[in-house]
Design a protein around this motif. Structure first.
Motif, PDB file in Angstrom:
ATOM      1  N   LEU A   1       0.688  -1.189  -0.130  1.00  0.00           N
ATOM      2  CA  LEU A   1      -0.053  -0.217   0.049  1.00  0.00           C
ATOM      3  C   LEU A   1       0.905   1.111  -0.133  1.00  0.00           C
ATOM      4  CD1 LEU A   1      -2.608   1.326   0.090  1.00  0.00           C
ATOM      5  CD2 LEU A   1      -2.623   1.172   2.745  1.00  0.00           C
ATOM      6  N   VAL A   2       1.784   1.107   0.801  1.00  0.00           N
ATOM      7  CA  VAL A   2       2.885   2.334   0.596  1.00  0.00           C
ATOM      8  C   VAL A   2       3.359   2.507  -0.675  1.00  0.00           C
ATOM      9  CG1 VAL A   2       5.212   3.231   1.771  1.00  0.00           C
ATOM     10  CG2 VAL A   2       3.304   2.233   3.204  1.00  0.00           C
ATOM     11  N   HIS A   3       3.886   1.464  -1.119  1.00  0.00           N
ATOM     12  CA  HIS A   3       4.335   1.576  -2.761  1.00  0.00           C
ATOM     13  C   HIS A   3       3.402   2.126  -3.510  1.00  0.00           C
ATOM     14  CE1 HIS A   3       7.185  -2.036  -1.890  1.00  0.00           C
ATOM     15  NE2 HIS A   3       7.500  -0.808  -1.196  1.00  0.00           N
ATOM     16  N   VAL A   4       2.132   1.757  -3.403  1.00  0.00           N
ATOM     17  CA  VAL A   4       0.963   2.443  -4.386  1.00  0.00           C
ATOM     18  C   VAL A   4       0.934   3.853  -4.059  1.00  0.00           C
ATOM     19  CG1 VAL A   4      -1.393   2.239  -4.819  1.00  0.00           C
ATOM     20  CG2 VAL A   4      -0.132  -0.039  -4.483  1.00  0.00           C
ATOM     21  N   ILE A   5       0.769   4.190  -2.820  1.00  0.00           N
ATOM     22  CA  ILE A   5       0.715   5.627  -2.399  1.00  0.00           C
ATOM     23  C   ILE A   5       1.811   6.412  -2.977  1.00  0.00           C
ATOM     24  CG2 ILE A   5       0.396   7.423  -0.718  1.00  0.00           C
ATOM     25  CD1 ILE A   5      -1.205   5.092   0.928  1.00  0.00           C
ATOM     26  N   PHE A   6       3.020   6.129  -2.908  1.00  0.00           N
ATOM     27  CA  PHE A   6       4.188   6.769  -3.313  1.00  0.00           C
ATOM     28  C   PHE A   6       4.403   6.924  -4.657  1.00  0.00           C
ATOM     29  CE2 PHE A   6       8.468   7.132  -4.512  1.00  0.00           C
ATOM     30  CZ  PHE A   6       9.090   8.066  -3.684  1.00  0.00           C
ATOM     31  N   VAL A   7       3.975   5.529  -5.636  1.00  0.00           N
ATOM     32  CA  VAL A   7       3.890   5.769  -6.895  1.00  0.00           C
ATOM     33  C   VAL A   7       2.825   6.860  -7.449  1.00  0.00           C
ATOM     34  CG1 VAL A   7       3.309   4.465  -9.077  1.00  0.00           C
ATOM     35  CG2 VAL A   7       4.926   3.551  -7.334  1.00  0.00           C
ATOM     36  N   LEU A   8       1.761   6.727  -7.001  1.00  0.00           N
ATOM     37  CA  LEU A   8       0.622   7.655  -7.413  1.00  0.00           C
ATOM     38  C   LEU A   8       0.976   9.080  -7.033  1.00  0.00           C
ATOM     39  CD1 LEU A   8      -2.566   5.784  -6.453  1.00  0.00           C
ATOM     40  CD2 LEU A   8      -1.609   5.674  -8.699  1.00  0.00           C
ATOM     41  N   ALA A   9       1.506   9.226  -6.004  1.00  0.00           N
ATOM     42  CA  ALA A   9       1.998  10.830  -5.504  1.00  0.00           C
ATOM     43  C   ALA A   9       3.139  11.022  -6.520  1.00  0.00           C
ATOM     44  CB  ALA A   9       2.305  10.770  -4.204  1.00  0.00           C
ATOM     45  N   GLY A  10       3.970  10.108  -6.768  1.00  0.00           N
ATOM     46  CA  GLY A  10       5.180  10.821  -7.703  1.00  0.00           C
ATOM     47  C   GLY A  10       4.588  10.857  -9.344  1.00  0.00           C
ATOM     48  N   ALA A  11       3.587  10.300  -9.494  1.00  0.00           N
ATOM     49  CA  ALA A  11       2.963  10.216 -10.930  1.00  0.00           C
ATOM     50  C   ALA A  11       2.439  11.583 -11.157  1.00  0.00           C
ATOM     51  CB  ALA A  11       2.107   9.143 -11.239  1.00  0.00           C
ATOM     52  N   ALA A  12       1.374  12.016  -9.942  1.00  0.00           N
ATOM     53  CA  ALA A  12       1.024  13.381  -9.897  1.00  0.00           C
ATOM     54  C   ALA A  12       1.752  14.539  -9.741  1.00  0.00           C
ATOM     55  CB  ALA A  12      -0.086  13.406  -8.524  1.00  0.00           C
ATOM     56  N   ALA A  13       2.989  14.209  -9.283  1.00  0.00           N
ATOM     57  CA  ALA A  13       3.811  15.260  -9.137  1.00  0.00           C
ATOM     58  C   ALA A  13       4.788  15.436 -10.301  1.00  0.00           C
ATOM     59  CB  ALA A  13       4.953  15.068  -7.964  1.00  0.00           C
ATOM     60  N   ASN A  14       4.954  14.449 -11.146  1.00  0.00           N
ATOM     61  CA  ASN A  14       5.606  14.702 -12.535  1.00  0.00           C
ATOM     62  C   ASN A  14       4.660  14.319 -13.744  1.00  0.00           C
ATOM     63  OD1 ASN A  14       8.657  14.443 -11.711  1.00  0.00           O
ATOM     64  ND2 ASN A  14       7.357  12.926 -10.172  1.00  0.00           N
ATOM     65  N   ARG A  15       3.521  14.819 -13.523  1.00  0.00           N
ATOM     66  CA  ARG A  15       2.309  14.512 -14.631  1.00  0.00           C
ATOM     67  C   ARG A  15       2.698  15.299 -15.909  1.00  0.00           C
ATOM     68  NH1 ARG A  15       0.388  17.535 -10.684  1.00  0.00           N
ATOM     69  NH2 ARG A  15      -0.704  19.716 -11.066  1.00  0.00           N
ATOM     70  N   ARG A  16       3.070  16.459 -15.816  1.00  0.00           N
ATOM     71  CA  ARG A  16       3.529  17.144 -16.790  1.00  0.00           C
ATOM     72  C   ARG A  16       4.995  16.499 -17.597  1.00  0.00           C
ATOM     73  NH1 ARG A  16       2.694  23.445 -15.014  1.00  0.00           N
ATOM     74  NH2 ARG A  16       0.650  23.392 -14.306  1.00  0.00           N
ATOM     75  N   ALA A  17       5.544  16.129 -16.881  1.00  0.00           N
ATOM     76  CA  ALA A  17       6.840  15.507 -17.476  1.00  0.00           C
ATOM     77  C   ALA A  17       6.325  14.050 -18.255  1.00  0.00           C
ATOM     78  CB  ALA A  17       8.072  15.197 -16.439  1.00  0.00           C
ATOM     79  N   ILE A  18       5.765  13.182 -17.476  1.00  0.00           N
ATOM     80  CA  ILE A  18       5.277  12.023 -18.282  1.00  0.00           C
ATOM     81  C   ILE A  18       4.485  12.277 -19.371  1.00  0.00           C
ATOM     82  CG2 ILE A  18       3.943  10.099 -17.751  1.00  0.00           C
ATOM     83  CD1 ILE A  18       4.732  10.321 -14.735  1.00  0.00           C
ATOM     84  N   ARG A  19       3.500  13.204 -19.436  1.00  0.00           N
ATOM     85  CA  ARG A  19       2.839  13.717 -20.399  1.00  0.00           C
ATOM     86  C   ARG A  19       3.727  14.167 -21.708  1.00  0.00           C
ATOM     87  NH1 ARG A  19      -2.302  15.272 -22.119  1.00  0.00           N
ATOM     88  NH2 ARG A  19      -2.529  17.295 -23.375  1.00  0.00           N
ATOM     89  N   ARG A  20       4.424  14.842 -21.252  1.00  0.00           N
ATOM     90  CA  ARG A  20       5.564  15.382 -22.104  1.00  0.00           C
ATOM     91  C   ARG A  20       6.363  14.373 -23.082  1.00  0.00           C
ATOM     92  NH1 ARG A  20       9.911  20.337 -21.828  1.00  0.00           N
ATOM     93  NH2 ARG A  20      10.602  20.079 -23.968  1.00  0.00           N
ATOM     94  N   ALA A  21       6.499  13.307 -22.010  1.00  0.00           N
ATOM     95  CA  ALA A  21       7.364  12.390 -22.714  1.00  0.00           C
ATOM     96  C   ALA A  21       6.665  11.255 -23.619  1.00  0.00           C
ATOM     97  CB  ALA A  21       7.854  11.496 -21.559  1.00  0.00           C
TER      98      ALA A  21
END
Length: 634
Positions: free
Chosen positions: A112-132
């Protein structure tokens, strides 16, 4: 870095083999777990460094700026630490005999900690991931597949981790085999797709690089040859006259034995294709590589989640896989045929990119070749055939018996054929017109009452754009007579009304000299196929001696050259003292012959006006009865 990792693990294995006794199981297990955790972190870190290159922008694969790449790399690195270290510790605790329920609870909590960490990281880097995902482009520029992935990756990632964690925790609590953690599944799937895509792109780039080098060498050789030719032309003396058109040399067009010619201007290249369309086989190969990588990711995700039994024969996923394979083959075949035919059309002059400026109707330079006219119809037929074939194969996979459908289609087609004789007539007439090469796209034609530039050709009709703007759709079966004004050449004959005291021989010499000068005109000279010349006196009017001049030009160029010819003749005659005759009407009144000093009565003036009006009307009627050419009504 990979070499350093291998050396480190080798040294660790040697040290562990010599340091720990064989009977100390927990110590050996702890050492192995520690070194495996260290190796995992280093290997994953190496993978992220190679992919994102946060400190070496020139080696960075996704199109990110330095700040975005560094931020995303740090999130991924710390996420690797958060995943590897606790999992290694729990594995060690499980190996030394920790209670199974406790281990299951700890695994579920850390997942569960992994899932929360991954989703938080995805939200924090959403613009970079979208651009990639978009490759640094806008959604419109990147294409529908990349645009869809950029829009749906966030919800898809959230749904995947939420469902995966729930299933993982459920299995852990009930004591069922847990399998790989959600984060491990996601990393393996991502790595598999990236690896497959990278390998395919490497192969494609290797092949494309060789082709680009070959084309570059050919273009360089052609440029060098052109430079040599230009240098030779610059050093040679200028020619006295423009070169003749080979098709007009020696040909007597109107039986007066004075034909000649000059070459027509070169065809302008068609407008470039949109850079966002899939217009080359290299673009298609890259698209197919991305689809295969996406399929590999989906396959890895399903296998890791449900095992290989999910694709066993007779299962739903097995059926989906077969349908996906058929659709992929159809997709590749469809676009391969389209790209090949579009390339041939472009090589033939770009029939679909013909741009006709208003007022340029009838120009053969803008008309498509015969092949470029027929290829769009062949392309549409083949693409429809491919779509129908793929649909039949998919229906067969769905379990549909297609034999009755094909038989019914034949019967329905026969019934439609009997009931649609006009449609059949249009289609057959169009096939014969196109086979006879009666007209092409971009040509100016007259089909009896309707005329214009051919803009579009379909299986049963074609569209004509009139030079005043109206767009007419004409079925092939309605065409009884067709006149094409855009083939080979156009002979322009211009009448000149001159006074009776004009010397025709002087006019002939002046016109001949003017024709030779017009061949060297900087803008219009290359449009003359034959120079301007005089045909002498061909008609004697009541008030004028009519001299006719003529010249030959390419279809569509006669209007601009006619303006130049008229203006040049006017200036030439003004310098040489040659006068144009004005229309005059002479009315003879017998009663005035003996008494010219007598004034005219009201009735006589009306009679004179009526006689003059009748003469003008007769002259106008004769002018309207003269044969007309395309464009006379402009």
């Amino acid at each position: 870095m990979a070499i350093h990792l291998v050396i480190t693990l080798a040294v660790a294995a040697v040290v562990g083999w010599g340091f720990y006794p064989d009977d100390n199981g927990p110590a050996v297990t702890a050492a192995i777990v520690a070194f495996v955790a260290y190796a995992t972190v280093r290997a994953v870190d190496t993978f992220w460094r190679m992919l994102l290159a946060p400190f070496l922008p020139e080696y960075r694969i996704p199109r990110l700026d330095d700040r975005q790449a560094l931020r995303l790399y740090r999130w991924l690195y710390f996420g690797t630490l958060v995943s590897a270290l606790p999992l290694s510790a729990f594995y060690w605790l499980e190996s030394i005999g920790l209670h199974e329920r406790s281990v299951a609870f700890l695994y579920s909590a850390i997942a569960l900690v992994h899932v929360i960490f991954v989703l938080a990281g995805a939200a924090a880097n959403r613009r970079a991931i979208r651009r990639a995902i978009l490759g640094g482009l806008t959604p419109h520029e990147a294409g529908w597949l990349s645009a869809a992935a950029a829009a749906l990756w966030g919800p898809a990632l959230t749904l995947f981790f939420t469902v995966s964690w729930a299933a993982y925790a459920y299995r852990a609590v009930l004591g069922i085999e847990r399998g790989m953690s959600p984060l491990g599944v996601a990393f393996v799937v991502f790595t598999a797709s990236i690896t497959v895509y990278a390998v395919l792109l490497y192969i494609l780039e290797t092949i494309a690089r060789r082709r680009r080098l070959k084309r570059f060498a050919e273009a360089y050789a052609a440029a060098r040859a052109e430079e040599v030719a230009l240098a030779a032309a610059a050093s040679a003396p200028p020619p006295a006259l423009v070169a003749r058109d080979a098709r007009a040399d020696g040909a007597d067009i109107d039986d007066d034995g004075d034909e000649g010619g000059a070459p027509a201007p070169a065809r302008q290249p068609p407008p470039p294709r949109s850079p966002h369309s899939m217009s080359t086989f290299e673009d298609l190969a890259k698209r197919v590589a991305s689809l295969i990588a996406l399929g590999a990711a989906a396959w890895a995700l399903i296998v890791l989640s449900f095992g290989r039994a999910a694709f066993a024969e007779g299962t739903t996923l097995s059926f989906v896989q077969k349908v996906a394979d058929i659709l992929l083959i159809g997709y590749v075949l469809y676009h391969a045929v389209r790209i090949w035919i579009d390339t041939r059309i472009e090589e033939e002059g770009g029939a679909e990119d013909i741009m006709m400026e208003p007022g340029d109707e009838g120009g053969a330079a803008a008309a498509a070749s015969r092949t470029a006219t027929l290829l769009p119809l062949v392309r549409n037929f083949l693409l429809i055939l491919i779509v129908l074939s793929i649909s039949i194969f998919v229906a067969m996979e769905l379990g549909v018996n297609v034999a009755p459908l094909l038989g019914g289609a034949g019967v329905i087609g026969l019934a439609i054929g009997f009931g649609s004789q006009t449609l059949v007539r249009d289609i057959l007439s169009g096939a014969f017109f196109l086979a006879d090469d009666a007209f092409r796209k971009g040509e100016y034609i007259d089909v009896g009452g309707v005329k214009g530039t051919v803009e579009k050709i379909s299986i049963r009709s074609f569209q004509l754009r009139h030079h005043l703007g109206a767009l007419n759709t004409v079925p092939f079966g309605e065409v009884k007579r067709l006149t094409n004004f855009s083939r080979d050449w156009v002979m322009m004959k211009l009448p000149l009304r001159l006074t009776y005291d004009t010397d025709p021989e002087k006019v002939r010499k002046l016109i001949k000299k003017l024709g030779e000068q017009l061949l060297h005109h900087p803008e219009e000279g290359h449009k003359f196929v034959q120079p301007l010349k005089s045909q002498g006196v061909y008609m004697m009017d009541d008030s004028a001696m009519i001299v006719r001049v003529k010249y030959m030009t390419k279809p569509g160029d006669q209007w601009t050259t006619r303006k130049l010819v008229y203006a040049s003749i006017r200036d030439l005659f003004a310098r040489e003292g040659i006068r144009f005759a004005h229309r005059e009407v002479t009315v003879r009144i017998p009663e005035l012959e003996g008494d010219r000093d007598r004034g005219l009565s009201e009735g006589e003036m009306q009679a004179i006006g009526a006689a003059a009006r009748r003469a003008v009307d007769d002259a106008d009627e004769a002018l309207r009865a003269r044969p007309r050419v395309v464009g006379d009504d402009r």
